[in-house]
Every structure is written in structure tokens, then in C-alpha cells.
Write a protein that holds these residues in place. Structure first.
Motif, PDB file in Angstrom:
ATOM      1  N   UNK A  97       0.737  -1.032  -0.119  1.00  0.00           N
ATOM      2  CA  UNK A  97       0.130  -0.129   0.088  1.00  0.00           C
ATOM      3  C   UNK A  97       0.907   1.327  -0.059  1.00  0.00           C
ATOM      4  N   UNK A  98       2.152   1.061   0.250  1.00  0.00           N
ATOM      5  CA  UNK A  98       3.171   2.415   0.106  1.00  0.00           C
ATOM      6  C   UNK A  98       3.932   2.730  -1.051  1.00  0.00           C
ATOM      7  N   UNK A  99       3.943   3.718  -1.428  1.00  0.00           N
ATOM      8  CA  UNK A  99       4.926   4.090  -2.415  1.00  0.00           C
ATOM      9  C   UNK A  99       6.453   3.865  -2.079  1.00  0.00           C
ATOM     10  N   UNK A 142      10.810   4.274   2.333  1.00  0.00           N
ATOM     11  CA  UNK A 142      12.125   4.826   2.782  1.00  0.00           C
ATOM     12  C   UNK A 142      11.793   6.016   3.717  1.00  0.00           C
ATOM     13  N   UNK A 143      11.032   6.774   3.821  1.00  0.00           N
ATOM     14  CA  UNK A 143      10.446   7.803   4.782  1.00  0.00           C
ATOM     15  C   UNK A 143      10.305   7.093   6.196  1.00  0.00           C
ATOM     16  N   UNK A 152      13.750  14.119   2.563  1.00  0.00           N
ATOM     17  CA  UNK A 152      14.984  13.426   2.597  1.00  0.00           C
ATOM     18  C   UNK A 152      14.906  12.041   1.781  1.00  0.00           C
ATOM     19  N   UNK A 153      13.732  11.599   2.076  1.00  0.00           N
ATOM     20  CA  UNK A 153      13.457  10.164   1.359  1.00  0.00           C
ATOM     21  C   UNK A 153      13.413  10.385  -0.390  1.00  0.00           C
ATOM     22  N   UNK A 195      16.200   4.819  -7.330  1.00  0.00           N
ATOM     23  CA  UNK A 195      15.157   3.831  -6.767  1.00  0.00           C
ATOM     24  C   UNK A 195      15.209   3.484  -5.386  1.00  0.00           C
ATOM     25  N   UNK A 196      14.406   2.993  -4.839  1.00  0.00           N
ATOM     26  CA  UNK A 196      14.326   2.613  -3.280  1.00  0.00           C
ATOM     27  C   UNK A 196      15.446   1.501  -3.294  1.00  0.00           C
ATOM     28  N   UNK A 197      15.534   0.539  -4.133  1.00  0.00           N
ATOM     29  CA  UNK A 197      16.616  -0.611  -4.129  1.00  0.00           C
ATOM     30  C   UNK A 197      17.988   0.179  -4.169  1.00  0.00           C
TER      31      UNK A 197
END
Length: 303
Positions: A99-101, A106-107, A122-123, A132-134
């Protein structure tokens, strides 16, 4: 005439309250209280006599704003800066991470480093920088330290999650034949190596049932080259009592196509370990979003 209300006057007044004609003296009583409180020095407010404490005159020892409950019909279950974090945690537990972006995950991860404040900017900044997050999770610590707003607590939190993901992926391979779990093997190697900025060479040592005994980094190279010491590789195979090997290295460029040096080195390793009755099952090259198997491409000669 002014009246200063001190502890003695107040206690005397309260103790004699029963003797006052309430209907006639009510206005005068509260005027005395009002004037007395206004003119009293800044001292501790006198406690109510015990017999009036039960009627609500006594103050509570402490007041905890956090203990105040909201009415069931209140639109928000919590207020203040802590409310956003609480709602995000509830959303994660109720609806799951899907359910999260990426920036929201990261936030929340940065909550571990920043006990209060808005970590969303910051995220988003980190994802914009790395792509990307990865890629943020896999970024080297020295690179993360160079980012504005990032300190030791942020880097530690990010690398902890990356290490946990790697441990989880590796656990999926534990006590199972690696060759029968190819997808899980590629997932593990992708997490471990795909986003490395320098070339890395590692060896998977397997037992006679093709279960993973050890996963060792044999060498780290520059951006496009790594040197493999065949003698050391053979020594480690003997030490681990391995009967089979899988060679793995990454291409930081992202293209998993093997070079001529990759092919020649693989042949050399295969010849060396064959003298020990150790089988070289494969050599895998990990790129970004792609991988290559020497055996599947017909680049590994038959044993």
C-alpha cells in the motif's frame, strides 16, 4: 481592604464553609476567593482539606496530555506531529507494504534515525539521486554519507535493512539443493551484487547434494576488472569440503555479456578444480535487471 489568600486563610475559610449561610454568603465567598487568588504571591496552591478532596477540590498530582482520550466521534485518532507517523505505522500493519510508494517506505525507514520531524523530503531526495528505493538501500556507506542530511544513524538504518534483505534471500536457499531453486539463487545474487559499483567475484561452495556450504567473496576489483586467484579458490574448496562450485561476478556497467577474459578464466578454473574431482556447475554474471549463465549459453564445456 485587600485580602491576601495564604494557606492558613484558605484552610480556615474552607473549614468554616458549613457555617456560612450559602444563599446570602455565596457572592461574598467567591469574591474573597477571586481577590485572594489574584493577590496571592506565586507560591504553591494550597491543598484542599481531606474532607473536600473527594468533592473535586484536590488537584491531580500529575497531568499527562498523552493519557487524554478523545471522544469516539473525533475525526482523528491522534493529533500533533506524532500523528502522521502513527497513522503510517497503522497503515503498514493493516494494509501491508504494497500500500506504500517507495518513498514512503524510505520515509518510514528514516524514522529510525530521526525521532521527530518530516523525513519525506529527504526520502524523495535520496530516491531522486540514486534512482530507486533499491538503489538507495544498496548504496555504499561512503556515498550515503556524502548526501545532505544523512548522518551515521541514517546510514546505519539503511544498511541494516539491506543486510536483512540479503539474509532473508539467503535463508531461502538454506538446506535446499541450489540447482533446484534457480530463481531464489538469482534473487539472492541480484540483491547481493547487481548494484555494486565495482566488480566483485564470489564463489558458492556446494556439498555433494548441491546445498550451499559457503558463499565467499574471492576478490573485489575496479570498475571493470577483478583478478581471480585460482590457487586460493582451490584451497578454499578443499577447506570447505566442497564437491561443486558456482562462480559469480557482476558487471557494474549493467550488461551481463561475458568478456573474452571471463571465458578464459572460467576454463582455467574448471581445469584446476577437476583435478580435485570438484565440479564447476556454472559461472553466472549479474547485471542490472539481467543475468547470464555460462552453462545455459553453452560457454561451459562438458565435464
Amino acid at each position: 481592604m485587600s485580602i491576601a489568600l495564604d494557606r492558613t486563610n484558605f484552610s480556615t475559610l474552607i473549614y468554616n464553609l458549613d457555617a456560612i449561610n450559602f444563599q446570602k454568603g455565596q457572592a461574598r465567598l467567591w469574591e474573597i476567593l477571586r481577590r485572594g487568588i489574584r493577590k496571592s504571591s506565586e507560591t504553591e496552591f494550597p491543598e484542599a482539606p481531606p474532607r473536600f478532596a473527594r468533592k473535586g477540590f484536590a488537584e491531580r498530582d500529575q497531568f499527562d496530555p498523552g493519557a487524554t482520550s478523545l471522544a469516539p466521534e473525533a475525526p482523528f485518532s491522534s493529533t500533533g506531529p506524532q500523528g502522521h507517523r502513527g497513522r503510517m505505522r497503522e497503515k503498514l500493519l493493516d494494509r501491508g507494504a504494497d500500500a506504500f510508494a517507495d518513498y514512503e517506505l524510505l520515509e518510514m525507514l528514516l524514522f529510525l534515525a530521526f525521532k521527530k520531524g518530516d523525513t519525506k523530503p529527504l526520502a524523495k531526495s535520496l530516491i531522486n539521486h540514486y534512482g530507486s528505493y533499491a538503489d538507495v538501500l544498496a548504496a555504499p556507506p561512503e556515498s550515503l554519507f556524502a548526501q545532505p542530511g544523512i548522518g551515521i544513524h541514517s546510514v546505519a538504518a539503511i544498511k541494516l535493512i539491506h543486510a536483512s534483505a540479503l539474509r532473508l534471500a539467503r535463508a531461502e536457499l538454506a538446506n535446499t539443493p541450489v540447482l533446484n531453486n534457480w530463481d531464489k539463487l538469482i534473487d539472492y545474487l541480484t540483491i547481493a551484487m547487481a548494484r555494486e559499483t565495482n566488480e566483485q567475484f564470489r564463489v558458492l561452495y556446494l556439498d555433494n547434494r548441491n546445498r550451499l556450504i559457503a558463499d565467499e567473496i574471492a576478490s573485489r576489483g575496479t570498475v571493470n576488472h577483478t583478478q581471480v586467484y585460482v590457487r586460493e579458490l582451490v584451497t578454499r574448496a578443499l577447506h570447505n569440503h566442497a564437491t561443486a562450485l558456482i562462480l559469480v561476478h557482476n558487471h557494474p556497467s549493467g550488461d551481463p555479456a561475458p568478456s573474452r577474459d571471463d571465458i578464459e578464466m572460467t576454463k582455467e578454473v574448471q581445469r584446476a578444480v577437476a583435478l580435485l574431482d570438484v565440479t564447476l556447475h556454472d559461472h553466472i554474471i549479474i547485471g542490472k535487471g539481467a543475468w547470464l549463465s555460462f552453462r545455459r549459453e553453452g560457454l561451459l564445456r562438458a565435464a
